[in-house]
Design an enzyme around this catalytic site. Structure first.
Site, PDB file in Angstrom:
ATOM      1  N   CYS A  21      35.284  31.434  28.455  1.00 59.18           N
ATOM      2  CA  CYS A  21      34.035  30.932  27.876  1.00 59.18           C
ATOM      3  C   CYS A  21      34.302  29.694  27.030  1.00 59.18           C
ATOM      4  CB  CYS A  21      33.385  32.009  27.021  1.00 59.18           C
ATOM      5  SG  CYS A  21      33.124  33.562  27.891  1.00 59.18           S
ATOM      6  N   ARG A  79      33.727  25.799  31.619  1.00 53.65           N
ATOM      7  CA  ARG A  79      34.377  27.053  31.255  1.00 53.65           C
ATOM      8  C   ARG A  79      33.477  28.265  31.485  1.00 53.65           C
ATOM      9  NH1 ARG A  79      39.063  26.508  28.308  1.00 53.65           N
ATOM     10  NH2 ARG A  79      38.827  28.636  27.570  1.00 53.65           N
ATOM     11  N   TRP A 128      31.242  32.822  30.534  1.00 53.93           N
ATOM     12  CA  TRP A 128      31.770  33.267  31.820  1.00 53.93           C
ATOM     13  C   TRP A 128      31.896  34.773  31.660  1.00 53.93           C
ATOM     14  CZ3 TRP A 128      33.149  30.185  36.044  1.00 53.93           C
ATOM     15  CH2 TRP A 128      33.785  30.844  37.088  1.00 53.93           C
ATOM     16  N   ASN A 179      35.667  33.686  22.821  1.00 53.61           N
ATOM     17  CA  ASN A 179      36.256  33.348  24.117  1.00 53.61           C
ATOM     18  C   ASN A 179      37.438  34.273  24.325  1.00 53.61           C
ATOM     19  OD1 ASN A 179      37.288  32.086  26.446  1.00 53.61           O
ATOM     20  ND2 ASN A 179      38.566  30.733  25.204  1.00 53.61           N
ATOM     21  N   GLY A 180      37.429  35.044  25.428  1.00 53.82           N
ATOM     22  CA  GLY A 180      38.533  35.944  25.683  1.00 53.82           C
ATOM     23  C   GLY A 180      38.073  37.377  25.829  1.00 53.82           C
ATOM     24  N   GLU A 205      51.521  30.512  51.392  1.00 53.93           N
ATOM     25  CA  GLU A 205      50.742  29.812  50.373  1.00 53.93           C
ATOM     26  C   GLU A 205      51.470  28.565  49.886  1.00 53.93           C
ATOM     27  OE1 GLU A 205      47.760  28.829  47.570  1.00 53.93           O
ATOM     28  OE2 GLU A 205      47.790  29.880  49.492  1.00 53.93           O
ATOM     29  N   LYS A 239      50.023  24.744  50.143  1.00 51.10           N
ATOM     30  CA  LYS A 239      49.862  23.840  49.004  1.00 51.10           C
ATOM     31  C   LYS A 239      50.509  22.488  49.297  1.00 51.10           C
ATOM     32  CE  LYS A 239      47.254  25.338  47.343  1.00 51.10           C
ATOM     33  NZ  LYS A 239      46.847  26.623  47.821  1.00 51.10           N
ATOM     34  N   GLU A 287      48.470  20.552  51.874  1.00 53.56           N
ATOM     35  CA  GLU A 287      47.161  20.160  51.340  1.00 53.56           C
ATOM     36  C   GLU A 287      47.243  18.900  50.494  1.00 53.56           C
ATOM     37  OE1 GLU A 287      44.265  23.987  50.618  1.00 53.56           O
ATOM     38  OE2 GLU A 287      46.003  23.803  49.318  1.00 53.56           O
ATOM     39  N   HIS A 306      63.163  32.791  67.178  1.00 53.43           N
ATOM     40  CA  HIS A 306      62.249  32.797  68.323  1.00 53.43           C
ATOM     41  C   HIS A 306      61.511  31.460  68.470  1.00 53.43           C
ATOM     42  CE1 HIS A 306      62.730  37.105  69.162  1.00 53.43           C
ATOM     43  NE2 HIS A 306      62.878  37.218  67.856  1.00 53.43           N
ATOM     44  N   LYS A 326      36.250  21.905  48.059  1.00 56.69           N
ATOM     45  CA  LYS A 326      36.570  23.112  47.306  1.00 56.69           C
ATOM     46  C   LYS A 326      35.951  24.350  47.938  1.00 56.69           C
ATOM     47  CE  LYS A 326      38.546  25.113  43.837  1.00 56.69           C
ATOM     48  NZ  LYS A 326      40.013  25.198  43.825  1.00 56.69           N
TER      49      LYS A 326
END
Length: 615
Positions: free
Chosen positions: A2, A27, A80, A106-107, A488, A492, A495, A511, A610
């Protein structure tokens, strides 16, 4: 994740607070609110939705305009959501029974449930479902004319990771903030001061700032600020001047959003898991609308996802099958929807989508529901389409991710899958109590281990990148739970650097992929602890025999991997099933540095978006 801002000074607070929220809306934008001290008491306005909704509510409330009396002290928040639905009642600021104490947070307060029960037993009444409201009631309990002392006593009872700012009607011209791990900064002005969760909130007003460190409490008045440790010991800290423009400030001092978000990963993990592990003996998924009876009886799990989310699902498959002993199928969402899948009642389909708007994943989820399966969405965005196309939702809490290449949303998705796997194991009795406790403790320690890895390995990965950034091809190899990490890491790199990469199960190398190797080929191997590490080492020997340059990610303390690699990056030791959360970090950093050395824009790679909202 937040956003919070507070102001105390000689100007009406409303416009300053709302302008500050605009810089913090990244946020969180589920709801927002403002509270100001006026001569007649507190004026508070909250609204569900983005800041446009709050502005409309403020206008309707007719709050003081420029030149009006009062309103020189205030706090504001953009949310959030973590605890409680997205409603006006759950929006910040929160108050005690009397409304005299107002706080923003926040948290997460991890022990909120115990504190709430204790406060309710004292006769205090709660008006929200949030963890944050307990803070207002605690401060009210301890207030005796000194707001700083009341905050200090409340702080001593709180567990979790959070920043708070509080005000009281009997302490006009005073704000008190406290920090436990999440960010808090103070802006210093002339006859006025600001406090916020990020510098951009007040950068248009002042470039002079003081950073509040972990475990500190700060008191603001128009005349100045006072910083102390939690026990009251005074802290001397000179103000600093903020350099750069507001866009740079939004990057938190980092050159790019991608690097900022790499560094935010420990917080994203903490936000996602800690309050869902309030005790040491298991996982609490009460915020997910699936009954224990259903979860205990699930006959099969199917995971559907695309791209990075697919890789997170692969990690989850290993965890679920090992811990909960439930068969798991993993499918690319765009393939699942067209292969006439055999699925129905008793099956749990998990759709993973960062945005909650990925077209193929949504279509797969809808198909599964049509055929009688129960669908769980794992997403980062409240109110997204995935939340409407599913039977239940498990939110990751990574905050807004601006960089197109997913970093913190990936690790948050992996963490969410671990929560599901461990809860299933508890309900089905496939892990004993001691093993559950051990895994809970290991997961809670992961954020600190991630932070240490990022801090220690960024420069190292830069040096490795300098030796390989001009190569035309990279090969990534891994086995078992290391394979999705390789997938992954390779994604990255391609990308953001546009360098062709391939990621293979190391056992499949002979193989075909081994034909690609020569003495100039960098081969990245994930060789962390696992039951089949010996097999990975054999595959690395085969690669080295062809003259390739082996870069290995290994577990701290392992002395075998360095013998078969030119470069070894050691990540902290943890349970081998949890290793992906630390093993992916060097690969993210490698991709970042290779791309930057090639002069590329890592935040906005070519041809990518995105959110993929079309097939």
């Amino acid at each position: 994740m937040c956003g919070i801002i507070g102001y105390v000074g000689h100007r009406p607070a409303e416009a300053i607070l709302v302008a500050g929220l605009e810089k913090l809306e990244y946020r969180g934008y589920d709801s927002a609110g403002v509270a100001m001290l006026l001569p007649g008491g507190v004026e508070k306005v909250r609204a569900v939705g983005n800041l446009a909704e709050l502005r409309g509510a403020l206008e309707a409330a007719g709050l003081p305009a420029e030149g009006a009396e009062g309103g020189f002290t205030g706090i504001a928040h953009t949310r959030w959501a973590t605890h409680g639905r997205v409603t006006v009642e759950n929006a910040h600021p929160h108050a005690d029974d009397s409304g005299e104490v107002q706080i923003v947070l926040n948290g997460i307060v991890e022990n909120h449930a115990d504190l709430r029960a204790e406060l309710e037993a004292e006769g205090r009444t709660f008006s929200s479902e949030t963890d944050a409201e307990v803070v207002a009631h605690l401060i009210a309990r301890y207030f005796d004319g000194d707001l700083t002392e009341a905050v200090r006593k409340a702080y001593a009872e709180l567990r979790g990771h959070y920043s708070i700012v509080a005000m009281h009607v009997e302490a006009p011209g005073v704000l008190v903030g406290a920090r436990k791990e999440t960010p808090l900064v103070v802006g210093v002005g002339e006859g006025e001061n600001f406090i916020a969760s990020a510098i951009p909130a007040f950068m248009a007003q002042t470039r002079t700032m003081v950073t509040i460190e972990n475990g500190e409490i700060v008191t603001l008045t128009p005349e100045g600020i006072t910083v102390t440790e939690a026990d009251g010991t005074p802290v001397e800290r000179a103000p600093e001047e903020v350099e750069g423009d507001e866009e740079a400030a939004e990057k938190g001092g980092y050159d790019t959003f991608m690097m900022k978000e790499i560094h935010e990963q420990p917080e994203a993990i903490a936000e996602t898991i800690l309050d869902r592990m309030p005790h040491d003996d298991g996982v609490d998924l009460s915020d997910v609308d699936l009954s224990d009876e259903f979860l205990a009886g699930v006959r099969r799990i199917v995971i559907v996802a695309c791209g990075t989310s697919y890789h997170a699902g692969l990690v989850g498959r290993y965890a679920i099958e090992r811990w909960a002993r439930i068969p798991v199928e993993m499918d690319i969402a765009s393939e699942f929807r067209y292969r006439d899948p055999v699925i129905g009642e008793g099956d749990l389909v998990i759709g993973i989508t960062q945005s909650g708007e990925t077209a193929d994943t949504l279509a797969a989820m809808r198909l599964a529901r049509e055929r009688g399966a129960t669908v769980l969405a794992i997403t980062n965005i409240m109110g997204s389409q995935a939340t409407r196309d599913s039977d239940a939702v498990l939110y990751t809490r990574a905050g807004l991710e601006i960089g197109v290449a997913a970093t913190k949303t990936f690790v948050a998705q992996v963490a969410a899958m671990y929560l599901v796997a461990l809860r299933l194991a508890e309900l089905r009795g496939t892990l004993d109590e001691g093993e559950v406790r051990r895994l809970v403790a290991e997961m809670k320690a992961i954020p600190d281990k991630m932070e240490a890895t990022i801090d220690s390995e960024s420069e190292r990965m830069l040096e490795i990148a300098k030796r390989h950034y001009d190569q035309s091809f990279f090969l990534f190899l891994g086995r078992h739970i290391g394979l999705p990490v390789c997938l992954e890491g390779a994604l990255k790199l391609k990308e953001v650097s546009y360098i062709p990469t391939d990621a293979y199960a190391a056992g499949e190398m002979k193989h075909g992929p081994i034909a690609l190797l020569d003495e100039s080929t960098p081969v990245v191997c994930v060789a962390t602890d696992s039951p089949i590490l010996d097999k990975v080492l054999s595959n690395m020997e085969e690669v080295k025999a062809r003259g390739a340059d082996v870069i290995a990610v290994a577990t701290e303390g392992d002395d075998r991997v360095p013998r078969v690699s030119e470069e070894t990056i050691a990540v902290p030791r943890t349970d081998w099933v949890l290793q992906p959360l630390v093993a992916i970090l060097p690969l993210q950093l490698l991709a970042y540095h290779v791309a930057r050395l090639n002069g590329l824009n890592v935040d906005q790679p070519r041809n990518l978006a995105k959110t993929v909202t079309v097939e």
